[in-house]
Design an enzyme around this catalytic site. Structure first.
Site, mmCIF file in Angstrom:
data_model
loop_
_atom_site.group_PDB
_atom_site.id
_atom_site.type_symbol
_atom_site.label_atom_id
_atom_site.label_comp_id
_atom_site.label_asym_id
_atom_site.label_seq_id
_atom_site.Cartn_x
_atom_site.Cartn_y
_atom_site.Cartn_z
ATOM 1 N N ARG A 22 -35.700 -80.960 -26.659
ATOM 2 C CA ARG A 22 -36.033 -82.114 -27.491
ATOM 3 C C ARG A 22 -35.779 -81.816 -28.964
ATOM 4 N NH1 ARG A 22 -41.832 -83.361 -27.592
ATOM 5 N NH2 ARG A 22 -41.561 -82.906 -29.798
ATOM 6 N N TYR A 64 -45.501 -76.933 -33.387
ATOM 7 C CA TYR A 64 -45.348 -76.220 -32.115
ATOM 8 C C TYR A 64 -43.904 -75.911 -31.700
ATOM 9 C CZ TYR A 64 -44.541 -81.028 -30.379
ATOM 10 O OH TYR A 64 -44.056 -82.297 -30.180
ATOM 11 N N HIS A 89 -41.722 -86.175 -30.517
ATOM 12 C CA HIS A 89 -42.038 -86.898 -29.279
ATOM 13 C C HIS A 89 -42.042 -88.409 -29.535
ATOM 14 C CE1 HIS A 89 -44.228 -88.193 -25.702
ATOM 15 N NE2 HIS A 89 -45.080 -88.812 -26.494
HETATM 16 C C1 LIG Z 1 -50.849 -90.605 -16.726
HETATM 17 C C2 LIG Z 1 -50.655 -90.249 -18.170
HETATM 18 N N1 LIG Z 1 -51.232 -89.133 -18.650
HETATM 19 C C3 LIG Z 1 -51.051 -88.779 -19.940
HETATM 20 C C4 LIG Z 1 -50.310 -89.574 -20.778
HETATM 21 C C5 LIG Z 1 -50.104 -89.187 -22.245
HETATM 22 N N2 LIG Z 1 -48.716 -88.763 -22.464
HETATM 23 C C6 LIG Z 1 -47.849 -89.588 -23.085
HETATM 24 S S1 LIG Z 1 -46.320 -88.902 -23.203
HETATM 25 C C7 LIG Z 1 -46.809 -87.496 -22.401
HETATM 26 C C8 LIG Z 1 -45.829 -86.379 -22.165
HETATM 27 C C9 LIG Z 1 -44.826 -86.641 -21.098
HETATM 28 O O1 LIG Z 1 -43.831 -85.664 -21.107
HETATM 29 P P1 LIG Z 1 -42.549 -85.757 -20.230
HETATM 30 O O2 LIG Z 1 -42.876 -86.254 -18.870
HETATM 31 O O3 LIG Z 1 -41.858 -84.448 -20.317
HETATM 32 O O4 LIG Z 1 -41.669 -86.902 -20.928
HETATM 33 P P2 LIG Z 1 -41.011 -86.915 -22.386
HETATM 34 O O5 LIG Z 1 -42.026 -87.544 -23.290
HETATM 35 O O6 LIG Z 1 -40.688 -85.522 -22.789
HETATM 36 O O7 LIG Z 1 -39.797 -87.772 -22.233
HETATM 37 C C10 LIG Z 1 -48.159 -87.565 -22.068
HETATM 38 C C11 LIG Z 1 -48.903 -86.499 -21.400
HETATM 39 C C12 LIG Z 1 -49.742 -90.752 -20.246
HETATM 40 N N3 LIG Z 1 -48.970 -91.569 -20.979
HETATM 41 N N4 LIG Z 1 -49.921 -91.063 -18.930
#
Ligand SMILES: Cc1ncc(C[n+]2csc(CCOP(=O)(O)OP(=O)(O)O)c2C)c(N)n1
Ligand SMILES: [Mg+2]
Length: 331
Positions: free
Chosen positions: A241, A254, A245
């Protein structure tokens, strides 16, 4: 990990110059949407926004393998994926503005709603794919999710169900190696995400997520397999990335800054542009006109989004209750 190297082999694989230029246009469209959205956010014109800068090769490459009747299941990281199907820019901008005009009907575009709860779209995609199979329809569901999503129960349930039912689904994992501030090594002990496919008895492939043609060719193979009754595939698209985010995140706390620099120097749109220019397929004039066209589309899109009349507050209740409880009725 699959990477394409030189362009010469694609002519023999049925990838014509017009496909290469259309892939390029889609990447630029997505890139322009993303960069302009960050500006609109800073200007207070859209809300918090999940940046997908340098994820364009995955999004454009994988969806290029689909037919219009196939379905796309996006997460918030693929919020603008409807653009590849011609969805209006203002629809997506309105979603980020929190305006109900941003809630498109999935059946109009064969693009499901943007999933914010992590991995919730995976069982939906598995179910839709299974339904298509039961009805004897030759259509495929392509589902996008991140590396973090692979730790959720819904990843297991969705991929396992699709595998057991031999459903025509393609699971595309955007492995950007971060789930907000949680690194991949804290997410899994598996050596690769593609390895997880073994546990479901389906093919798992790993490609360079910044190489649009590597993503496209892997997706094309997976889509063909799904459509011809061969069941699901898990495609892991690997990159790192290179942007926050979301607009509310400060990754300096981080992330590995040197690695981000490296990634940005190798960013996927410029990389594909150089390959096409060196092959004599893309001229600087053509590249400039594609960029101008996309910028104009964005300008018109934000103007149209901001001209949308305010939503009716009644809408909050309209689809929630057949008989609204007394305390919600006006006296
Ligand atoms: C069920 C759930 N738990 C926690 C969150 C909070 N949250 C938002 S984005 C994220 C990280 C997701 O990471 P990843 O699956 O690697 O996707 P990326 O953002 O890197 O595309 C989290 C934990 C959420 N949206 N839904
Ligand atoms: Mg991630």
């Amino acid at each position: 990990m699959a990477s394409t190297g030189s362009l010469s082999r694609f002519a023999g694989e049925g990838i014509a110059e017009r496909d290469l230029l259309e892939l390029y246009r889609r990447m630029v469209l997505l890139r322009t949407y993303d960069e302009r959205s960050v500006v609109y956010h800073r200007q207070g014109r859209i809300g918090t926004y999940a940046i997908f800068w340098n994820h364009e090769a995955i999004q454009a490459g994988a969806t290029y393998a689909l037919r219009p009747e196939d379905w796309i299941f996006p997460s918030y990281r693929e919020s603008a994926i409807g653009l590849v199907r011609g969805m209006p820019v203002e629809t997506i901008l309105n979603w980020w503005r929190g305006h109900p005009d941003g809630w498109w009907s999935p059946a109009d575009w064969n693009v499901a709603s943007i999933a914010v709860p992590i991995a919730s779209q995976i069982p939906h995609a598995a179910g839709l794919a299974w339904g298509k199979k039961l009805r004897g329809l030759p259509e495929v569901a392509m589902c996008f999710f991140g590396d973090g999503a692979t730790s959720e129960g819904e990843f297991h349930e969705g991929v396992n169900l699709a595998a057991v039912m031999n459903a025509p689904a393609v699971f595309v994992c955007n492995n950007n190696q971060w789930a907000i501030s949680t690194p991949l090594e804290a997410q899994t002990r598996a050596e690769t995400i593609a390895d997880k496919a073994v546990g479901y008895g389906i093919p798992g492939v790993r490609v360079d997520g910044l190489d649009v043609l590597a993503v496209y060719t892997a997706a094309r193979e997976a889509v063909e397999r799904a459509r011809s009754g061969g069941g699901p595939t898990l495609i892991e698209c690997v990159h790192y990335r290179a942007a926050p985010h979301a607009t509310a995140d400060d990754p300096r706390a981080y992330i590995d800054a040197a690695r981000v620099e490296e990634e940005r120097a190798n960013e996927c749109v410029g990389r594909f542009e150089r390959v096409l220019e060196e092959a004599g397929i893309l001229t600087p004039e053509h590249a400039a006109s594609v960029k101008t066209e996309c910028e104009e589309l964005m300008r018109a899109g934000i103007a149209a989004a901001e001209a949308t009349p305010p939503a009716d507050p009644e809408l909050l209740f309209r689809n929630a209750y057949v008989d609204p409880p007394g305390n919600m009725r006006r006296g």
